[in-house]
Each structure stands twice: as C-alpha cells, then as structure tokens.
Design a protein around this motif. Structure first.
Motif, mmCIF file in Angstrom:
data_model
loop_
_atom_site.group_PDB
_atom_site.id
_atom_site.type_symbol
_atom_site.label_atom_id
_atom_site.label_comp_id
_atom_site.label_asym_id
_atom_site.label_seq_id
_atom_site.Cartn_x
_atom_site.Cartn_y
_atom_site.Cartn_z
ATOM 1 N N PHE A 176 -50.974 -44.507 -13.220
ATOM 2 C CA PHE A 176 -52.070 -45.099 -12.474
ATOM 3 C C PHE A 176 -53.383 -44.741 -13.171
ATOM 4 C CE2 PHE A 176 -48.676 -45.037 -9.471
ATOM 5 C CZ PHE A 176 -48.901 -46.085 -8.604
ATOM 6 N N VAL A 177 -54.173 -45.777 -13.522
ATOM 7 C CA VAL A 177 -55.435 -45.528 -14.240
ATOM 8 C C VAL A 177 -56.662 -46.015 -13.474
ATOM 9 C CG1 VAL A 177 -54.289 -45.601 -16.491
ATOM 10 C CG2 VAL A 177 -55.210 -47.709 -15.522
ATOM 11 N N LYS A 178 -56.466 -46.779 -12.396
ATOM 12 C CA LYS A 178 -57.602 -47.271 -11.618
ATOM 13 C C LYS A 178 -57.147 -47.513 -10.188
ATOM 14 C CE LYS A 178 -61.045 -51.003 -11.353
ATOM 15 N NZ LYS A 178 -61.492 -52.297 -11.925
ATOM 16 N N GLY A 179 -58.035 -47.244 -9.221
ATOM 17 C CA GLY A 179 -57.700 -47.419 -7.817
ATOM 18 C C GLY A 179 -57.092 -46.151 -7.253
ATOM 19 N N SER A 180 -56.096 -46.290 -6.384
ATOM 20 C CA SER A 180 -55.467 -45.118 -5.777
ATOM 21 C C SER A 180 -54.516 -44.439 -6.757
ATOM 22 C CB SER A 180 -54.708 -45.522 -4.508
ATOM 23 O OG SER A 180 -53.684 -46.436 -4.836
ATOM 24 N N ASN A 181 -54.249 -43.137 -6.521
ATOM 25 C CA ASN A 181 -53.286 -42.334 -7.285
ATOM 26 C C ASN A 181 -53.640 -42.181 -8.763
ATOM 27 O OD1 ASN A 181 -51.806 -42.283 -4.884
ATOM 28 N ND2 ASN A 181 -50.656 -44.106 -5.466
ATOM 29 N N VAL A 182 -54.948 -42.271 -9.101
ATOM 30 C CA VAL A 182 -55.341 -42.205 -10.508
ATOM 31 C C VAL A 182 -54.831 -40.914 -11.143
ATOM 32 C CG1 VAL A 182 -57.294 -42.001 -12.076
ATOM 33 C CG2 VAL A 182 -57.358 -43.677 -10.245
ATOM 34 N N GLY A 183 -54.206 -41.055 -12.329
ATOM 35 C CA GLY A 183 -53.708 -39.900 -13.056
ATOM 36 C C GLY A 183 -52.246 -39.589 -12.806
ATOM 37 N N SER A 184 -51.694 -40.115 -11.705
ATOM 38 C CA SER A 184 -50.295 -39.821 -11.402
ATOM 39 C C SER A 184 -49.372 -40.743 -12.194
ATOM 40 C CB SER A 184 -50.026 -39.968 -9.906
ATOM 41 O OG SER A 184 -50.239 -41.295 -9.490
ATOM 42 N N ARG A 185 -48.150 -40.269 -12.412
ATOM 43 C CA ARG A 185 -47.161 -41.046 -13.157
ATOM 44 C C ARG A 185 -45.890 -41.183 -12.330
ATOM 45 N NH1 ARG A 185 -47.101 -39.165 -19.517
ATOM 46 N NH2 ARG A 185 -49.200 -39.888 -20.063
ATOM 47 N N VAL A 186 -45.202 -42.298 -12.514
ATOM 48 C CA VAL A 186 -43.939 -42.541 -11.821
ATOM 49 C C VAL A 186 -42.900 -42.966 -12.851
ATOM 50 C CG1 VAL A 186 -42.733 -43.891 -10.077
ATOM 51 C CG2 VAL A 186 -45.129 -43.262 -9.714
ATOM 52 N N GLU A 187 -41.817 -42.192 -12.946
ATOM 53 C CA GLU A 187 -40.743 -42.564 -13.852
ATOM 54 C C GLU A 187 -39.984 -43.757 -13.295
ATOM 55 O OE1 GLU A 187 -38.190 -39.467 -15.214
ATOM 56 O OE2 GLU A 187 -39.771 -37.946 -15.071
ATOM 57 N N LEU A 188 -39.583 -44.652 -14.177
ATOM 58 C CA LEU A 188 -38.838 -45.847 -13.774
ATOM 59 C C LEU A 188 -37.345 -45.527 -13.864
ATOM 60 C CD1 LEU A 188 -40.968 -48.594 -15.540
ATOM 61 C CD2 LEU A 188 -41.142 -47.735 -13.199
ATOM 62 N N LEU A 189 -36.795 -45.112 -12.720
ATOM 63 C CA LEU A 189 -35.397 -44.710 -12.650
ATOM 64 C C LEU A 189 -34.595 -45.801 -11.945
ATOM 65 C CD1 LEU A 189 -36.014 -41.037 -11.507
ATOM 66 C CD2 LEU A 189 -35.665 -41.857 -13.836
ATOM 67 N N GLY A 190 -33.410 -46.043 -12.394
ATOM 68 C CA GLY A 190 -32.580 -47.065 -11.768
ATOM 69 C C GLY A 190 -32.878 -48.438 -12.322
ATOM 70 N N ASP A 191 -32.166 -49.423 -11.812
ATOM 71 C CA ASP A 191 -32.297 -50.798 -12.303
ATOM 72 C C ASP A 191 -33.293 -51.621 -11.508
ATOM 73 O OD1 ASP A 191 -30.353 -50.256 -14.184
ATOM 74 O OD2 ASP A 191 -28.718 -50.880 -12.862
ATOM 75 N N ARG A 192 -33.793 -51.097 -10.369
ATOM 76 C CA ARG A 192 -34.680 -51.903 -9.516
ATOM 77 C C ARG A 192 -35.640 -50.975 -8.772
ATOM 78 N NH1 ARG A 192 -34.808 -53.595 -4.191
ATOM 79 N NH2 ARG A 192 -35.552 -55.725 -3.830
ATOM 80 N N MET A 193 -36.937 -51.198 -8.967
ATOM 81 C CA MET A 193 -37.952 -50.390 -8.279
ATOM 82 C C MET A 193 -38.977 -51.342 -7.658
ATOM 83 S SD MET A 193 -38.581 -47.095 -10.730
ATOM 84 C CE MET A 193 -39.342 -46.193 -9.389
ATOM 85 N N VAL A 194 -39.036 -51.300 -6.313
ATOM 86 C CA VAL A 194 -39.942 -52.189 -5.585
ATOM 87 C C VAL A 194 -41.311 -51.524 -5.469
ATOM 88 C CG1 VAL A 194 -40.355 -53.406 -3.418
ATOM 89 C CG2 VAL A 194 -38.039 -53.232 -4.327
ATOM 90 N N MET A 195 -42.351 -52.325 -5.643
ATOM 91 C CA MET A 195 -43.733 -51.859 -5.490
ATOM 92 C C MET A 195 -44.330 -52.557 -4.270
ATOM 93 S SD MET A 195 -44.719 -52.570 -9.477
ATOM 94 C CE MET A 195 -46.179 -51.543 -9.568
ATOM 95 N N GLY A 196 -44.945 -51.799 -3.365
ATOM 96 C CA GLY A 196 -45.520 -52.424 -2.179
ATOM 97 C C GLY A 196 -46.079 -51.420 -1.205
#
Length: 557
Positions: free
Chosen positions: A6-26
């Motif tokens: 995350f580089v702008k808006g909420s959660n700036v600076g945090s990272r999320v690993e992409l684990l699994g075959d499907r990751m929903v954003m919402g």
C-alpha cells in the motif's frame, strides 16, 4: 514471493503476501485484502494466480478498478511494479519485491564515508558485519565463560512472557556481559517512527539526555546488518558528526532483533561507550548478535503470548456481546388464532447488524419489523440495539406507521451516525381486518404468496420505497395496505439472503428465493426452513459474507 504494498490512502506502508489461488479485495471483513473505505464495494476485485502469473479482475464494482491509471474491464495480467488503484487507495504489485540495500559507504569502503549527519541523526561505522551468524560458528569462537553467560541469558529471557518486563531485562543482562558499555538502547519502529522502548545508562541521571542515531538504526533495520565502530572518536577514515562529539561516543555496536518467521527486523539493540579506553571488538559484536538472536525469539514469543491472552479476552467479550444481542430479539413468536409466524437469524460474525422484531400493538394488531444495518461486527451490533429500542418506542407512540418510521429516521439523524444507515421494512398486521400496512425504507419489499393464484408479488412498489434510515432528516415515508386471504404468506428477508454467494461468485438472488419458497407446503415454518437450507446449500464451502435474517407470517387456510 508475490505481494502488494500500500503506497497511498489507507494502510500506507503495509504489505500483503498473495497466498493461494484467489484473493478477494473489498470492504467485507472476510476479504483477504480488506479495504475499509465506504466507496469500495463489498467484494470489489479479485486477484487470481494462474500458473506462475497473477491476474486482477473487477467484480462489477460501483467505482471500478484501475491498473496503471487505466480502468480495467476484463481479467488483466499483473506485472512487477504495476499500480492498482481502488477508490483512492493505491497499491503496487511486486512479483519479486525489492529488498532494502545497505548504502555503499556502509560496506566497509572508507573512501565513500558519509559527511556530517542532520541535526538529530548521527553515526560512524568502521566495520559492518552480516547479521546472521550460526550458533555453531559462535560456539566455536567464543570463550567458555561467555557461552555460559549466553545460556543463562537465554534461559532467563525465554521464561519472561510479558514484553514490558522482557525488554528491560535484556538490557540489564547485556550490561552484565558488556562491562565497557555506558549506554544501552532497545529501539523499535512503530508507525514509521523510531521509538526507544528501553534506555539504560551506567549513571541513572544520564538517561533523560541519552539519544541515538536514527540513521544508524534505520540502516541496521532495513539492511539486516550489524554495525561495529571500534573507536569512533579517533577513526581518521571518517568525518565525525557533531552529535557524536557532543555525546562523547567512543565506540558502538548495533545488532538487529530479527523476526524468525519472515526475516524482518523487529528493532535493534545498540550499546555504546563514552570512555576512550573502552572499546567494542569483533568478538563483542558476535556475542551481541547471539544475544540479539535469542532476544528476538523471546520478544516474538512474548508478543505471541500477549496476543493469545488478548484474543481470549476478546472472544469472551464477543461471546457476552452475542448473548446480549440475542436478548434484543423476540423470545417467542406471536400467538394469534388463524395466523402463524416464523423467524430465523444468523450473523456472519460473532455479532451482527441485522434486526427483526414482533411488537404487540393495541386493537389486536402486531408490528412485524426487519432491518439491516450497513456493515457488520460490533459497530453494526451496537446500532442494531439502538434501532431495536427506538423502533418499539416510535411504533407504540406515533399515530400511524408512516409517522413512526419518519420519527425513527429523525432519531437516527439526531444520533449523528453520518457513516451508518439502516434499510428497514415495517409491517402492521391487523388480525381482525386481515390487512397488512407496509412502510419500506430502502429495504427489499415484502414478498407475498397468493394462495388463490399460486403466484408471488411484491408488497409495495419501488416508487413507494423511501430512503434508508439515517440518510437525511425530515423524510416523509409513504405507506400501502393490502389484504391477506386464507393461505396467503408474507416473507421478509435481508440482503444476506438474496446476495449470498457461492464459491464461484454467483448470487443466490430473488430467483433462488422464489424457487425455494414455492416448492412444498406453503406454511411459514416449512417455507422458512426450505429458504434457509437453500441459502446454505448455495454458499456451501464459503464463509457467509453478510448476516442472514428471514421473517415469515401467514393467514392460515
């Protein structure tokens, strides 16, 4: 290891690993990548892994998804460095995330030494050493008395399970080992800022004046390298900054506290001397790194223990909240000759934001209410409790159902809950006249089964449906009245029923509601059971994303 940052808006600076075959954003709490912004749809977009590649697609959201400033309309391949923008939140996709690199002047090249630091940052380095050192290497190079002390330190640290007790103990033990140390720091980075959690000096009255080099600490944490300066004051290879001269720092060692699970730095341990006759050596640095490795494990264990204790307390609180919330719901169904009632409630989380009620009214009437608070969890549950009490008060004190819903809306406005609203449907059943009066505030209209024609129809038109409660003050609401013939059934649901999704992202829909209701005996209990079972079958294998509430009543044949 692919991830998004995350580089702008909420959660700036945090990272999320992409684990699994499907990751929903919402916006939903159960989304793998949660975007807690009102403009974001409940399930806004999805990142899929196909083979060794990652793709993103928009889930028909209200405000769309952009990749590199272009709105996407189909499944789009993500490449390293692509920017993803959703409702003001910007993320960067990394297929191979960059790792922080130690500057050249920290790699032991005296010709590239830095000049004077800024006002608060100062550091000198005459040697840098990789942070990782194996236990076997350490044991082979350290005298037996130091090994004995190291084991004693490790044993005592692993027996301390609270961070606030553990951190001072680490420095106290280091002061026992490193007799030449005049000052000691344990420093963490929190919300982008460096915070000295522990400061120790040989003279207690010096602790308020003790400060550390932010540049050195940041470099140690970002690079994962330990730092040794044997004699900062006389090292002619470097131009000493004024801050080091002011603090009379002669020698220093700094080692990172490493998180064993992901290799990141939790913080650093820094020791320094102010006496020109006291110096740290390579052997001292090796020992500090060994202690720091044990301290990192101890800190991680203490944090895990505190997290488990906190979680256990939270679970107890949520269980209590769940029991309190259930106390607001009716304990039993109304008992009236010639009529039958049914209700079902299921929250997606421990507590939820759906609401229903049966309110006894004068002149042989019953109020049947259903509502859905925007959101889920504790905030929604608290607002649900307010709606429950206010709805009873308004229905019992206002002359008409329209006036009652208008008053309820005004009470929501007076509460100042600008980021929350409630969809609401109110019915008043007149037992003697066999009529139902309906006022609808942004909710799914009552669904009526007509026994005579064996068909379904809506209890009010879309035109008669007003705004949800809490949107604006002083809104008038229209009412409509219809008759109930023998065998007719009225069904009220929240959108957790119609919007229930399967593992392949298909909604249950009103078509699913209609299909499950019309097959079998047309009594409230039988219809309700079929509907709930059909929703659960549809969503099998997928955690419910919203609360589910069903209320049904009928005039018996």
């Amino acid at each position: 290891m692919a991830l998004i940052e995350f580089v702008k808006g909420s959660n700036v600076g945090s990272r999320v690993e992409l684990l699994g075959d499907r990751m929903v954003m919402g916006r939903n709490a159960d989304c793998a990548i949660q975007l807690a912004v009102p403009a974001v749809s409940r399930e806004h977009a999805v990142i899929r892994k196909i083979g060794n590649q990652f793709f993103i697609e928009d889930k028909q959201s209200r405000n769309g998804t952009e990749v590199n400033s272009a709105k996407i309309t189909a499944r789009t391949l993500l490449k390293d460095g692509n920017q993803i923008a959703i409702c003001g939140i910007t993320m960067v996709f990394y297929d191979n995330p960059p790792m922080p690199k130690l500057p050249d002047h920290m790699m032991g090249n005296p010709e590239d030494a830095p000049g004077e630091d800024d006002e608060k940052d100062s550091s000198v380095v005459s040697a840098t050493i990789q942070a990782s050192i194996s236990s076997q290497q350490f044991f082979e190079t350290q005298p037996s008395e130091r090994l004995t002390l190291l084991f004693e330190v490790g044993t005592e640290l692993t027996q301390t399970m609270h961070t606030e007790d553990l951190l001072p103990k680490i420095i106290d033990k280091l002061f026992q080992v490193f007799r030449q140390a005049d000052r000691g720091f344990i420093i963490f980075r929190e919300n982008g800022k460096l915070m000295a959690k522990v400061v120790r000096t040989r003279r207690a009255d010096d602790e308020d004046k003790a400060r550390f080099s932010r540049k050195i600490v940041n470099l140690c944490m970002d690079s994962g390298q330990s730092i040794l300066s044997e004699d900062a004051s006389s090292d002619g290879q470097f131009d000493m900054s004024q801050s080091i001269a002011d603090c009379r720092i002669r020698s220093m060692v700094v080692a990172p506290l490493v998180n064993r699970s992901d290799g990141t730095s939790l913080g650093v341990i820094q020791l320094d001397t102010q006496d020109r006759l006291k110096r740290f050596t390579q052997e001292d640095l090796n020992l500090l790194k060994a202690v720091a490795a044990q301290a990192g494990v101890a800190i991680e264990n203490a944090r895990m223990h505190e997290s488990l204790v906190e979680r256990a307390g939270l679970e107890r609180d949520l269980e209590t909240a769940k029991r309190v919330q259930k106390s607001f719901l009716p304990k039993k169904f109304p008992q009236h000759a010639g009529y039958e009632f049914f209700a079902y409630y299921e929250s997606a989380q421990e507590v939820g934001g759906d609401y229903y009620d049966f309110i006894p009214l004068p002149n042989n009437r019953v109020g049947v209410m259903i509502g859905d608070v925007a959101g889920k969890g504790v905030p929604a549950a608290l607002l649900m409790a307010k709606v429950s009490s206010d709805a009873r008060f308004c229905t019992l004190t206002e002359p008409t159902l329209s006036d009652a819903v208008s008053k309820l809306n005004d009470l929501m406005q007076e509460a100042g809950l600008l980021d929350r609203f409630v969809t609401f449907s109110a019915c008043v059943l007149d037992i003697a006249q066999h009529t139902v009066t309906v006022v609808n505030a942004g909710h799914q209209p009552p669904y009526i089964y007509r026994a005579a024609t064996q068909t379904f129809e809506d209890g009010c038109t879309r035109r008669m449906t007003g705004l949800p409660l809490g949107i604006a003050e002083g809104i008038p609401y229209d009412s409509t009245t219809f008759n109930l013939a023998p065998g007719d059934v009225v069904t009220l649901i929240t959108d957790g029923v119609s919007e229930s999704q399967s593992v392949d992202d298909k909604e249950f829909g009103m078509s699913g509601v209609n299909a499950s209701l019309k097959v079998g005996p047309m009594t409230p209990a039988e219809m309700g059971k079929r509907l709930v079972e059909a929703v659960h079958r549809h969503a099998k294998g997928r955690k419910p994303h919203d609360d589910l509430t069903v209320v049904i009543f009928s005039r018996l044949a």
